[in-house]
Design an enzyme around this catalytic site. Sequence first.
Site, PDB file in Angstrom:
ATOM      1  N   CYS A   1       0.854  -1.186   0.000  1.00 48.04           N
ATOM      2  CA  CYS A   1       0.000   0.000   0.000  1.00 48.04           C
ATOM      3  C   CYS A   1       0.894   1.242   0.000  1.00 48.04           C
ATOM      4  CB  CYS A   1      -0.872  -0.007   1.260  1.00 48.04           C
ATOM      5  SG  CYS A   1       0.127  -0.049   2.761  1.00 48.04           S
TER       6      CYS A   1
ATOM      7  N   HIS B   1      -1.443  -4.989  18.853  1.00 43.10           N
ATOM      8  CA  HIS B   1      -0.908  -4.568  17.555  1.00 43.10           C
ATOM      9  C   HIS B   1      -0.218  -3.205  17.714  1.00 43.10           C
ATOM     10  CE1 HIS B   1      -0.787  -3.225  13.360  1.00 43.10           C
ATOM     11  NE2 HIS B   1      -1.011  -4.482  13.005  1.00 43.10           N
TER      12      HIS B   1
ATOM     13  N   GLU C   1       0.057  -0.654  15.837  1.00 46.64           N
ATOM     14  CA  GLU C   1      -0.728   0.534  15.462  1.00 46.64           C
ATOM     15  C   GLU C   1      -1.742   0.884  16.551  1.00 46.64           C
ATOM     16  OE1 GLU C   1      -2.698   0.559  11.531  1.00 46.64           O
ATOM     17  OE2 GLU C   1      -4.289   1.687  12.525  1.00 46.64           O
TER      18      GLU C   1
ATOM     19  N   THR D   1      -6.518   0.746  11.256  1.00 50.88           N
ATOM     20  CA  THR D   1      -6.794   0.988   9.836  1.00 50.88           C
ATOM     21  C   THR D   1      -6.958  -0.281   9.005  1.00 50.88           C
ATOM     22  OG1 THR D   1      -4.433   1.102   9.447  1.00 50.88           O
ATOM     23  CG2 THR D   1      -5.566   3.195   9.759  1.00 50.88           C
TER      24      THR D   1
ATOM     25  N   CYS E   1      -8.390   2.502   6.364  1.00 52.01           N
ATOM     26  CA  CYS E   1      -7.706   3.279   5.315  1.00 52.01           C
ATOM     27  C   CYS E   1      -8.160   2.817   3.930  1.00 52.01           C
ATOM     28  CB  CYS E   1      -6.197   3.174   5.463  1.00 52.01           C
ATOM     29  SG  CYS E   1      -5.521   1.661   4.825  1.00 52.01           S
TER      30      CYS E   1
ATOM     31  N   SER F   1       0.193 -10.358   9.860  1.00 51.91           N
ATOM     32  CA  SER F   1      -0.299  -9.167   9.169  1.00 51.91           C
ATOM     33  C   SER F   1      -1.825  -9.120   9.259  1.00 51.91           C
ATOM     34  CB  SER F   1       0.147  -9.219   7.698  1.00 51.91           C
ATOM     35  OG  SER F   1      -0.675  -8.395   6.912  1.00 51.91           O
ATOM     36  N   SER F   2      -2.310  -8.117   9.962  1.00 50.80           N
ATOM     37  CA  SER F   2      -3.751  -7.999  10.201  1.00 50.80           C
ATOM     38  C   SER F   2      -4.530  -7.917   8.892  1.00 50.80           C
ATOM     39  CB  SER F   2      -3.986  -6.751  11.050  1.00 50.80           C
ATOM     40  OG  SER F   2      -5.324  -6.406  11.082  1.00 50.80           O
TER      41      SER F   2
HETATM   42  S1  SF4 Z   1      -2.758   2.750   7.218  1.00 50.98           S
HETATM   43 FE1  SF4 Z   1      -3.302   1.724   5.316  1.00 50.98          FE
HETATM   44  S2  SF4 Z   1      -2.020   2.704   3.753  1.00 50.98           S
HETATM   45 FE2  SF4 Z   1      -1.152   3.205   5.770  1.00 50.98          FE
HETATM   46  S3  SF4 Z   1       0.387   1.620   6.152  1.00 50.98           S
HETATM   47 FE3  SF4 Z   1      -1.498   0.921   7.109  1.00 50.98          FE
HETATM   48  S4  SF4 Z   1      -2.479  -0.378   5.537  1.00 50.98           S
HETATM   49 FE4  SF4 Z   1      -0.935   0.884   4.504  1.00 50.98          FE
END
Ligand code: SF4
Length: 412
Positions: free
Chosen positions: A65, A185, A187, A255, A293, A323-324
């Site tokens: 991405c 995770h 993020e 995301t 996202c 990997s989610s």
């Molecule tokens: S938020 Fe979306 S575009 Fe950004 S790194 Fe994660 S998966 Fe990729």
Amino acid sequence: MSSLPLVETAQPQQYFQKGLGLKAVAQEQLSRHYHSRLVEYLRTHEHNLRVGNLHFFLAKEFGFCYGVDRAVEYAYQAREKFPERRIFLTGEIIHNPHVNYRMLEMGIGFLSGQYSQDVSFENLRKEDVVILPAFGVTTAEFQRLSNIGCIMIDTTCGSVLNVWKRVEQYARDGFTSVIHGKYSHEETRATSSQATKYEHGHFLVVCDMEETEMVCAYIAGRLSREEFLFHFKNALSPGFEPEQHLQKIGVANQTTMLSSESLAIAERLKQAMLTRYGSGDIANHFRNFDTICSATQDRQDAVLELVKQQRLDLMLVIGGYNSSNTNHLVDLASTYTKAYHIDDPSCLESVDCIRHKPSGQSEEVTSREWLPKGGAKIGLTAGASTPNNKVGEALERLTQLRGYNVEDWMMS
Ligand code: SF4
């Protein structure tokens, strides 16, 4: 209620958020390491290719991405810019083993996680370079690196930054962030820390509809405080008091979650708040922003389009097991066909034997008789952290196992 952040994250003196001016050099190296001629061929030939009696269909959107592209590119730029310095990633740059091993080969170390060696946050020095991954880092980690004075290359994806803005806004306005994600995770850890930057800022992480139902049961008075706190003990901000902190909630997502599930969770929470507080005052108690996202959404839509258009015999989904977004592609595909999640082309051991991680499970298993004996229609896709060369290698390996040379069929 205070709207001032408790943690003012001062930026270090050498802080790079927009690359290092070495895009062209990095792009040349990226192309050498991750390009696939076969994937490019498929892209320019309506995403399908016949090889003997195998017919391959590549999803319209797949693989790296924009956020991952940028993060990996900045790591290559960093290596070029600081050839003599120690360079570290705070953790996995993305959830793909091939790319993480490549980082190690380039002399880029890891401060935590399965790829880390002898250096951790404690041993960092001011002159070291530290790359923050596309997932971002927690406010505490950012502060720690700033205090050491390291050179920081921040690759946090813009889509992740947008979620942070939402969560910050919730905290400023006295709303608790209910985050659909996995609390361990990277993020989600980073996103939830944005809430606790603020005095009175709180968060709760729910991973699925089952957990959402528990939250709704508490809101409706059907679950005790003790049961709630016990179940969510790892997924709450410090000092979380459900009676107080579930009165005003704002929903956000990691995301890379399954977008249909995120929407359903937000709707379920809204209904619970409507029942408790009534429609007249709902704006004071419930907010929602879909923060999936666009890259995640596009890959999920493309898988659904493919499995609905073609009667596939099977689908190969290539990507890291942790990997989610890749796992969600497997979940989607497996509702329509047999879906095999492989983390490397070498998982295709023979026409009779495949190593893969089944949907909803955490361990790799070995399956037999996975490939139909005669002709087969095979779907292909890859998670947002999977480079194209791995997609091309998987296709090539499968055709080799059947005794074909894929090059012969690309010419015809
Ligand atoms: S938020 Fe979306 S575009 Fe950004 S790194 Fe994660 S998966 Fe990729």
